[in-house]
Design a protein around this motif. Structure first.
Motif, PDB file in Angstrom:
ATOM      1  N   VAL A  60       0.854  -1.191   0.000  1.00  0.00           N
ATOM      2  CA  VAL A  60       0.000   0.000   0.000  1.00  0.00           C
ATOM      3  C   VAL A  60       0.889   1.240   0.000  1.00  0.00           C
ATOM      4  O   VAL A  60       1.958   1.250   0.609  1.00  0.00           O
ATOM      5  CB  VAL A  60      -0.946   0.002   1.224  1.00  0.00           C
ATOM      6  CG1 VAL A  60      -0.163   0.006   2.536  1.00  0.00           C
ATOM      7  CG2 VAL A  60      -1.934   1.151   1.173  1.00  0.00           C
ATOM      8  N   THR A  61       0.440   2.271  -0.720  1.00  0.00           N
ATOM      9  CA  THR A  61       1.216   3.499  -0.773  1.00  0.00           C
ATOM     10  C   THR A  61       0.309   4.675  -1.111  1.00  0.00           C
ATOM     11  O   THR A  61      -0.898   4.524  -1.300  1.00  0.00           O
ATOM     12  CB  THR A  61       2.361   3.388  -1.803  1.00  0.00           C
ATOM     13  OG1 THR A  61       3.275   4.467  -1.615  1.00  0.00           O
ATOM     14  CG2 THR A  61       1.833   3.401  -3.233  1.00  0.00           C
ATOM     15  N   TYR A  62       0.902   5.857  -1.210  1.00  0.00           N
ATOM     16  CA  TYR A  62       0.173   7.061  -1.580  1.00  0.00           C
ATOM     17  C   TYR A  62      -0.046   7.101  -3.095  1.00  0.00           C
ATOM     18  O   TYR A  62       0.717   6.513  -3.867  1.00  0.00           O
ATOM     19  CB  TYR A  62       0.933   8.304  -1.108  1.00  0.00           C
ATOM     20  CG  TYR A  62       0.990   8.413   0.399  1.00  0.00           C
ATOM     21  CD1 TYR A  62      -0.096   8.907   1.112  1.00  0.00           C
ATOM     22  CD2 TYR A  62       2.120   8.004   1.105  1.00  0.00           C
ATOM     23  CE1 TYR A  62      -0.062   9.000   2.497  1.00  0.00           C
ATOM     24  CE2 TYR A  62       2.166   8.091   2.493  1.00  0.00           C
ATOM     25  CZ  TYR A  62       1.068   8.586   3.171  1.00  0.00           C
ATOM     26  OH  TYR A  62       1.091   8.664   4.545  1.00  0.00           O
ATOM     27  N   TRP A  63      -1.103   7.812  -3.503  1.00  0.00           N
ATOM     28  CA  TRP A  63      -1.422   7.888  -4.931  1.00  0.00           C
ATOM     29  C   TRP A  63      -0.233   8.395  -5.744  1.00  0.00           C
ATOM     30  O   TRP A  63       0.021   7.912  -6.861  1.00  0.00           O
ATOM     31  CB  TRP A  63      -2.614   8.821  -5.145  1.00  0.00           C
ATOM     32  CG  TRP A  63      -3.940   8.268  -4.720  1.00  0.00           C
ATOM     33  CD1 TRP A  63      -4.717   8.696  -3.688  1.00  0.00           C
ATOM     34  CD2 TRP A  63      -4.670   7.194  -5.334  1.00  0.00           C
ATOM     35  NE1 TRP A  63      -5.873   7.960  -3.601  1.00  0.00           N
ATOM     36  CE2 TRP A  63      -5.874   7.030  -4.613  1.00  0.00           C
ATOM     37  CE3 TRP A  63      -4.415   6.355  -6.421  1.00  0.00           C
ATOM     38  CZ2 TRP A  63      -6.822   6.060  -4.931  1.00  0.00           C
ATOM     39  CZ3 TRP A  63      -5.360   5.392  -6.754  1.00  0.00           C
ATOM     40  CH2 TRP A  63      -6.549   5.248  -6.013  1.00  0.00           C
ATOM     41  N   SER A  64       0.504   9.345  -5.210  1.00  0.00           N
ATOM     42  CA  SER A  64       1.612   9.945  -5.965  1.00  0.00           C
ATOM     43  C   SER A  64       2.739   8.964  -6.233  1.00  0.00           C
ATOM     44  O   SER A  64       3.558   9.189  -7.131  1.00  0.00           O
ATOM     45  CB  SER A  64       2.155  11.165  -5.212  1.00  0.00           C
ATOM     46  OG  SER A  64       2.598  10.794  -3.915  1.00  0.00           O
ATOM     47  N   ARG A  65       2.777   7.867  -5.490  1.00  0.00           N
ATOM     48  CA  ARG A  65       3.865   6.886  -5.637  1.00  0.00           C
ATOM     49  C   ARG A  65       3.385   5.574  -6.265  1.00  0.00           C
ATOM     50  O   ARG A  65       4.186   4.655  -6.449  1.00  0.00           O
ATOM     51  CB  ARG A  65       4.479   6.576  -4.269  1.00  0.00           C
ATOM     52  CG  ARG A  65       5.003   7.797  -3.524  1.00  0.00           C
ATOM     53  CD  ARG A  65       5.463   7.415  -2.122  1.00  0.00           C
ATOM     54  NE  ARG A  65       5.876   8.581  -1.338  1.00  0.00           N
ATOM     55  CZ  ARG A  65       6.175   8.535  -0.050  1.00  0.00           C
ATOM     56  NH1 ARG A  65       6.111   7.373   0.609  1.00  0.00           N
ATOM     57  NH2 ARG A  65       6.531   9.630   0.585  1.00  0.00           N
TER      58      ARG A  65
END
Length: 543
Positions: free
Chosen positions: A420-425
């Motif tokens: 899981v990660t941030y949208w930007s990554r």
């Protein structure tokens, strides 16, 4: 205004409660079979090898000291303490591909020495106290569906291992219809929880892919996330309270919906994976059984445009109940419809990606969300494919795990991992994990097919779920260990979370320690030392 789909008692969530019989998945009455197209893709002429019959696997004699066994029998009764061969096999490890491959090869070296079945919270307390006194490691067990080594404790320093099967803690304790909460014992299987709640007009709405086998206690202990998380939330988001049995006594958390009284101790128990004790009761929020259910398919040109559409819904609304994006490879294989895997996905044979969008709830409210979401998806470049692909996914949503056994039978390695990660990554993370898996398995002489989907979205980011398929090497366990290690390294290098919903277990332990840092790890170990000073609770798992 669209199609009105009534919730039916025979819908796909109304499964029977089955006892999983290792090493194969699911209901023994409906074993997995490869669709013809999938069988052709992997080579229909491959020899079939189902592995060693579990009844023929040799087990070591139980190592539990006589005094410890006698104390357990005194506490629980002879009928609830067993060293039966099949019971020990069925409580050996979890359901990761390495777990299953080991057992298929005849290796049951991690089998518990005894399986005990407590009938109450006080029974669980007695088990923990007896095992602490005699230096016996304790593994909590509800459905046994861990895929990260969460049921394989350290044995060094202990005289044996006891699996504590909570199957007798199987009751709906209370429904508070005014507050819309339900208190369930931890041994209630997910399927039975829905059955019990449906009879009163409610649903938990938690449907992980392990739904056929997993249970309430496991959901809480691993921070499970179901396929309908967009609408109902992750399991940890719907938990209001828990009861935890520890070797030193009982902890009850969640006396009110919200509190400013110190840190939220629910969050300490959630995700603790049996390391601090055994969860025996969980209070959760419930919803009325949906009167409306409709699932659609949408086509986007590529993964990035599909992900952008999902991000818009997650950040600006409206939020559907189910929101899932398959990448180009997963779409081409049609993995969103397990019963047709290997065929071209409907209306996407020329390329593109498939988004499945589902709506549940009161008819008027859910239909309003569908109409508003349709505008968002169209404005983002999506083309509606109608209900066909969405309903195919809904109908087959719990059949996916059944495909693994027949693939293993014909020498194909198949395994999954998630992050899981941030949208930007998100795009960079997908590329780096795909490359890591591809490079590691190609170097082993077994070039893989790597597929990916998004099925859990948040305003700030999303999870990525990878499915990997390739020929088995001579040592498939070592083959996957190397690939998994490369993927873990890529995840950590990208600054992403090592797990979104599979938990830490043994497989993610080192990466998790690196993720949180030494000081945070020291704090968690201090909690364990306080609650479990002899270290008998699932030793080596998470910490």
């Amino acid at each position: 205004m669209g199609e009105h789909v009534e919730s039916r008692p025979t819908d796909e969530t109304a499964l029977p409660v089955v006892h999983l019989r290792r090493p194969r998945w699911g209901d023994p009455a409906t074993p997995g079979q490869l669709p013809a197209a999938a069988a052709a893709l992997v080579g229909g002429d491959n020899p079939v090898d189902t592995g060693t019959d579990p009844d023929d696997v040799t087990l070591d004699d139980p190592a539990i000291p006589a005094a410890a066994r006698s104390a357990l029998v005194d506490a629980l009764g002879e009928a609830n303490v067993t060293a039966d061969h099949r019971q020990r096999i069925d409580h050996t490890r979890g359901y990761s591909t390495p777990d299953i491959l080991a057992l298929r090869s005849g290796d049951a070296s991690d089998a518990p020495d005894l399986v005990v079945t407590p009938g109450s919270h006080d029974d669980v307390l007695r088990i923990l106290q007896i095992c602490a006194t005699h230096r016996v490691a304790v593994v909590p067990f509800t459905g046994g569906t861990s895929v990260v080594g969460g049921l394989t404790p350290d044995r060094v320093g202990f005289v044996g291992v006891v699996s504590v099967d909570l199957c007798r803690l199987d009751d709906l304790v209370e429904i508070d219809e005014i507050s819309r909460t339900a208190t369930l014992q931890a041994g209630v299987r997910g399927v039975r929880a829905e059955e019990l709640l449906r009879a009163r007009g409610y649903t938990l709405g938690h449907f992980p892919q392990s739904y056929a086998g997993a249970g309430i206690g496991g959901y809480a202990a691993t921070r499970s996330a179901g396929q309908s998380s967009a609408g109902y939330g992750r399991f940890d988001e719907i938990v209001e309270g828990l009861t935890l049995a520890t070797p030193r006594g009982t902890i009850v958390v969640g006396t009110a919906p919200r509190s400013a009284a110190g840190p939220d101790l629910r969050q300490l128990v959630l995700g603790s994976e049996g390391a601090f004790g055994i969860i025996t009761e969980v209070t959760v929020r419930i919803r009325p059984t949906p009167e409306y259910r409709l699932f659609e398919g949408w086509r986007f040109d590529d993964f990035d445009s599909g992900a952008a559409a999902l991000r818009t819904l997650a950040q600006d609304g409206p939020m559907p109940t189910v929101l899932r994006l398959s990448d180009e490879v997963e779409t081409a294989i049609n993995l969103a419809d397990p019963d047709a895997a290997g065929t071209d996905a409907d209306a996407t044979a020329a390329g593109g990606v498939l988004v499945v969008v589902g709506y549940e709830g009161r008819h008027e409210e859910a239909e309003m969300r569908r109409v508003a979401a349709r505008r968002v998806l169209e404005n983002a470049g999506g083309t509606c494919l109608g209900t066909g692909p969405g309903e195919a996914w809904r109908a087959g949503r719990f059949r996916g795990p059944y495909l693994r056994d027949p693939l293993l039978d014909v020498g194909v390695l198949v395994e999954t991992l998630e992050t899981v990660t941030y949208w930007s990554r998100l795009g960079d993370l997908k590329a780096s994990v795909t490359a890591a898996l591809t490079d590691a398995l190609t170097a082993a002489g077994t070039p893989p097919l790597v597929m990916c989907h998004i099925s859990h979205v948040y305003p700030a980011g999303a999870s990525l779920y990878f499915t990997v398929v390739c020929p088995q090497a001579d040592d498939p366990i070592a083959q996957w260990k190397a690939a998994k290690g490369a993927a873990n390294d890529a995840i950590r290098a990208a600054g992403a979370g090592i797990t979104h919903h599979h938990a830490v277990g043994r497989d993610h332990r080192d990466a998790y320690h690196a993720e949180i840092g030494e000081l945070a790890l020291e704090a968690l170990r201090a909690v364990k030392q306080t609650l479990d000073p002899d270290g008998v609770c699932n030793p080596g798992i998470m910490l």
